[in-house]
Design an enzyme around this catalytic site. Structure first.
Site, short mmCIF file in Angstrom:
data_model
loop_
_atom_site.label_atom_id
_atom_site.label_comp_id
_atom_site.label_asym_id
_atom_site.label_seq_id
_atom_site.Cartn_x
_atom_site.Cartn_y
_atom_site.Cartn_z
N HIS A 116 0.85 -1.20 0.00
CA HIS A 116 0.00 0.00 0.00
C HIS A 116 0.88 1.23 0.00
CE1 HIS A 116 0.69 -1.22 4.18
NE2 HIS A 116 0.66 0.07 4.49
N HIS A 153 0.82 5.17 1.11
CA HIS A 153 0.16 6.23 1.86
C HIS A 153 0.22 7.50 1.00
CE1 HIS A 153 0.31 4.20 5.91
NE2 HIS A 153 1.26 3.52 5.29
P1 AMP Z 1 1.58 0.55 7.45
O1 AMP Z 1 1.92 0.80 8.90
O2 AMP Z 1 2.44 1.27 6.48
O3 AMP Z 1 1.49 -0.94 7.18
O4 AMP Z 1 0.15 1.16 7.22
C1 AMP Z 1 -1.03 0.51 7.53
C2 AMP Z 1 -2.09 1.56 7.66
O5 AMP Z 1 -3.34 0.92 7.63
C3 AMP Z 1 -2.03 2.34 8.98
O6 AMP Z 1 -1.83 3.72 8.68
C4 AMP Z 1 -3.39 2.08 9.61
O7 AMP Z 1 -3.91 3.21 10.26
C5 AMP Z 1 -4.22 1.67 8.42
N1 AMP Z 1 -5.36 0.81 8.71
C6 AMP Z 1 -5.38 -0.30 9.49
N2 AMP Z 1 -6.60 -0.84 9.49
C7 AMP Z 1 -7.38 -0.07 8.68
C8 AMP Z 1 -8.74 -0.10 8.27
N3 AMP Z 1 -9.57 -1.07 8.67
N4 AMP Z 1 -9.20 0.87 7.46
C9 AMP Z 1 -8.38 1.85 7.02
N5 AMP Z 1 -7.06 1.94 7.37
C10 AMP Z 1 -6.57 1.00 8.20
#
Ligand code: AMP
Length: 112
Positions: free
Chosen positions: A98, A100
């Site tokens: 993903h 950001h």
């Molecule tokens: P990373 O730490 O780069 O793996 O980013 C994962 C992101 O997913 C974090 O910023 C979380 O806040 C986000 N996240 C986790 N669960 C959800 C969800 N159900 N809906 C939207 N974002 C989420």
């Protein structure tokens, strides 16, 4: 496969969708770190950018092509930041590639 973002893409877990095409899904981060904080993900599961090879790099190309479309749709004409975390040291908490997309304000100059 027990993957949170695969479940979100499949509609099994709710999300605030901002964009979708055949290859890409984008939704608002549940814990935003900027006025605009969206996650842009490929629909095909790949665990991180570290898994990209010449055989599957089309997955990333589709995401890259979606980024300016999503940014435009969200009104980020003054700029934005794109980050992808990888693995333990990168603090990647969800093991589905993903990106950001952060913006909506002047972001901190330092990234780490
Ligand atoms: P990373 O730490 O780069 O793996 O980013 C994962 C992101 O997913 C974090 O910023 C979380 O806040 C986000 N996240 C986790 N669960 C959800 C969800 N159900 N809906 C939207 N974002 C989420």
């Amino acid at each position: 496969m027990d993957c949170l973002f695969c479940k979100i893409i499949a509609g099994k877990i709710p999300s605030a969708k901002v964009y979708e095409n055949d290859y890409v899904y984008a939704f608002r981060d549940i814990q935003p770190q900027a006025p605009v904080h969206v996650l842009i993900v490929p629909k095909e599961h790949i665990s991180s950018i570290d898994e990209v090879t010449p055989a599957n790099s089309d997955i990333v190309r589709h995401v890259a092509e979606a980024i300016p479309e999503v940014a435009k749709a969200l009104g980020l004409e003054n700029g934005y930041r794109v980050i992808t975390n990888v693995g333990e040291d990168g603090c990647q908490s969800v093991r589905h590639l993903h990106f950001h997309l952060l913006g909506g304000a002047k972001l901190p100059e330092r990234m780490a």
